[in-house]
Structures are given as structure tokens and as C-alpha cells.
Design a protein around this motif. Structure first.
Motif, mmCIF file in Angstrom:
data_model
loop_
_atom_site.group_PDB
_atom_site.id
_atom_site.type_symbol
_atom_site.label_atom_id
_atom_site.label_comp_id
_atom_site.label_asym_id
_atom_site.label_seq_id
_atom_site.Cartn_x
_atom_site.Cartn_y
_atom_site.Cartn_z
ATOM 1 N N VAL A 55 0.845 -1.199 0.000
ATOM 2 C CA VAL A 55 0.000 0.000 0.000
ATOM 3 C C VAL A 55 0.878 1.246 0.000
ATOM 4 C CG1 VAL A 55 -1.652 1.365 1.356
ATOM 5 C CG2 VAL A 55 -2.027 -1.085 1.015
ATOM 6 N N ASP A 56 1.898 1.268 0.841
ATOM 7 C CA ASP A 56 2.806 2.426 0.879
ATOM 8 C C ASP A 56 3.466 2.648 -0.483
ATOM 9 O OD1 ASP A 56 2.230 2.915 3.536
ATOM 10 O OD2 ASP A 56 4.044 1.930 4.293
ATOM 11 N N ALA A 57 3.918 1.573 -1.107
ATOM 12 C CA ALA A 57 4.553 1.700 -2.422
ATOM 13 C C ALA A 57 3.563 2.197 -3.469
ATOM 14 C CB ALA A 57 5.150 0.347 -2.848
ATOM 15 N N ALA A 58 2.344 1.686 -3.448
ATOM 16 C CA ALA A 58 1.315 2.127 -4.403
ATOM 17 C C ALA A 58 0.955 3.588 -4.169
ATOM 18 C CB ALA A 58 0.068 1.248 -4.293
ATOM 19 N N ARG A 59 0.910 4.002 -2.920
ATOM 20 C CA ARG A 59 0.621 5.412 -2.609
ATOM 21 C C ARG A 59 1.681 6.318 -3.220
ATOM 22 N NH1 ARG A 59 -0.348 6.783 3.430
ATOM 23 N NH2 ARG A 59 -0.903 8.731 2.413
ATOM 24 N N ARG A 60 2.940 5.932 -3.064
ATOM 25 C CA ARG A 60 4.032 6.747 -3.623
ATOM 26 C C ARG A 60 4.006 6.745 -5.151
ATOM 27 N NH1 ARG A 60 6.664 4.038 0.388
ATOM 28 N NH2 ARG A 60 7.710 2.653 -1.082
ATOM 29 N N ARG A 63 0.591 8.335 -6.257
ATOM 30 C CA ARG A 63 0.268 9.601 -5.578
ATOM 31 C C ARG A 63 -1.199 9.674 -5.179
ATOM 32 N NH1 ARG A 63 4.328 13.817 -8.567
ATOM 33 N NH2 ARG A 63 6.019 12.325 -8.646
ATOM 34 N N VAL A 64 -1.610 8.640 -4.440
ATOM 35 C CA VAL A 64 -2.995 8.539 -3.972
ATOM 36 C C VAL A 64 -2.992 8.259 -2.476
ATOM 37 C CG1 VAL A 64 -3.880 7.724 -6.203
ATOM 38 C CG2 VAL A 64 -3.110 6.061 -4.495
ATOM 39 N N PRO A 66 -4.376 6.123 1.030
ATOM 40 C CA PRO A 66 -4.345 4.686 1.339
ATOM 41 C C PRO A 66 -5.558 3.917 0.816
ATOM 42 C CG PRO A 66 -4.582 5.996 3.344
ATOM 43 C CD PRO A 66 -4.332 6.947 2.223
ATOM 44 N N LYS A 67 -6.736 4.519 0.866
ATOM 45 C CA LYS A 67 -7.939 3.828 0.385
ATOM 46 C C LYS A 67 -7.838 3.557 -1.116
ATOM 47 C CE LYS A 67 -12.962 4.129 0.436
ATOM 48 N NZ LYS A 67 -14.124 4.920 0.837
ATOM 49 N N SER A 68 -7.422 4.562 -1.878
ATOM 50 C CA SER A 68 -7.266 4.395 -3.329
ATOM 51 C C SER A 68 -6.155 3.402 -3.647
ATOM 52 C CB SER A 68 -6.979 5.735 -4.000
ATOM 53 O OG SER A 68 -8.087 6.584 -3.885
ATOM 54 N N ALA A 69 -5.075 3.458 -2.879
ATOM 55 C CA ALA A 69 -3.969 2.525 -3.101
ATOM 56 C C ALA A 69 -4.421 1.086 -2.884
ATOM 57 C CB ALA A 69 -2.801 2.867 -2.186
ATOM 58 N N ARG A 70 -5.180 0.847 -1.801
ATOM 59 C CA ARG A 70 -5.687 -0.507 -1.550
ATOM 60 C C ARG A 70 -6.598 -0.965 -2.677
ATOM 61 N NH1 ARG A 70 -5.361 1.353 3.736
ATOM 62 N NH2 ARG A 70 -7.482 2.157 3.746
#
Length: 142
Positions: A55-60, A63-64, A66-70
Motif C-alpha cells: 500500500v505504501d509503495a502504491a501510494r508513492r 500519488r494517492v 491509502p484507500k485508493s492505493a488498496r
């Protein structure tokens, strides 16, 4: 026209086999562990990360929040699993189908590249060409 499932997987197997026949090639993904399971000229590597790290990697990366990253990860995982189950009737997260497994929560890219390069050298391959992220991984492996 359209390719049948068999035509597609046979074609993919032929391409992966031809590429893997070259000395010193690393194939990232493309189900090579399924298409060439018994190949001793191949080292099949499984990489994993804890859900929170993903999730942290997807957020970075995207650029979203945590909910969008999940949500992005759930969708990507569903598609990835569906393709592997549909084409190869296998679970792509089954680590038993790989030669080694790397926990990317404990290893950075440079360390992982060194582990893979060392395993390849131990198998008797002294040259290592890396594709498709050749430059980044060659730097990490050196």
C-alpha cells in the motif's frame, strides 16, 4: 482472427523458451516459471511484500491516499490472478512454483539483485543481462 488459449500459451512458451535459451537473461514475470518449470537454465524467483508495504509503495507510485492505493492493489491482484488461473490453471502466489523466494520487506532492490545474481552465478552462469529494467538492475547488482 483471435488466438485460442492453446495457441496463445504455445506461442508465449516458444518466445520465453527462445529468450531463456540465450545465456545470461533474466525474464521478469511473463509466467516463465509456469512455461519453463523444469528448465535448469532458469532461476524462478518469487518476490513478496507485506500488504502495508505494498500500500505504501502504491501510494508513492500513484500519488494517492491509502484507500485508493488498496483499491488499485485489489484490482491489480484480481486481474493478475485471473490471467494466471485462466491461462495456466495456477495460483501465481504459490511460492512452491519458484526456486527461491525474496521478502522485499527485508531486502532493498540492490540486495535482492545481489541475491539473484549470486544464485545465478552459483548455477554456473557468469554473465548476467537483465531485462526489461536492465540499467536499474545492473546498477543494483554491482
Amino acid at each position: 482472427g483471435y488466438l485460442t488459449k492453446k495457441e496463445y500459451t504455445d506461442g508465449l512458451r516458444a518466445v520465453i523458451s527462445a529468450i531463456s535459451g540465450r545465456e545470461g537473461v533474466v525474464i521478469h514475470g511473463r509466467a516463465s516459471n509456469v512455461l519453463l518449470p523444469e528448465s535448469r537454465s532458469a532461476l524462478h524467483v518469487y518476490t513478496s511484500m507485506a500488504p502495508a508495504s505494498r500500500v505504501d509503495a502504491a501510494r508513492r507510485e500513484h500519488r494517492v491516499g491509502p484507500k485508493s492505493a488498496r483499491a488499485l492493489l485489489r484490482q491489480a491482484d484480481r486481474e493478475f490472478i485471473a490471467v494466471h488461473k485462466g491461462l495456466f490453471d495456477m495460483d501465481p502466489s504459490d511460492a512452491t512454483q519458484f526456486d527461491i523466494s525474496l521478502n522485499m520487506d527485508r531486502l532493498g532492490a540492490a540486495e535482492a539483485a545481489r541475491v539473484v545474481a549470486g544464485a545465478v552465478r552459483a548455477m554456473g552462469d557468469t554473465s548476467l543481462a537483465i531485462s526489461p529494467n536492465r540499467r536499474r538492475l545492473e546498477i543494483a547488482a554491482s
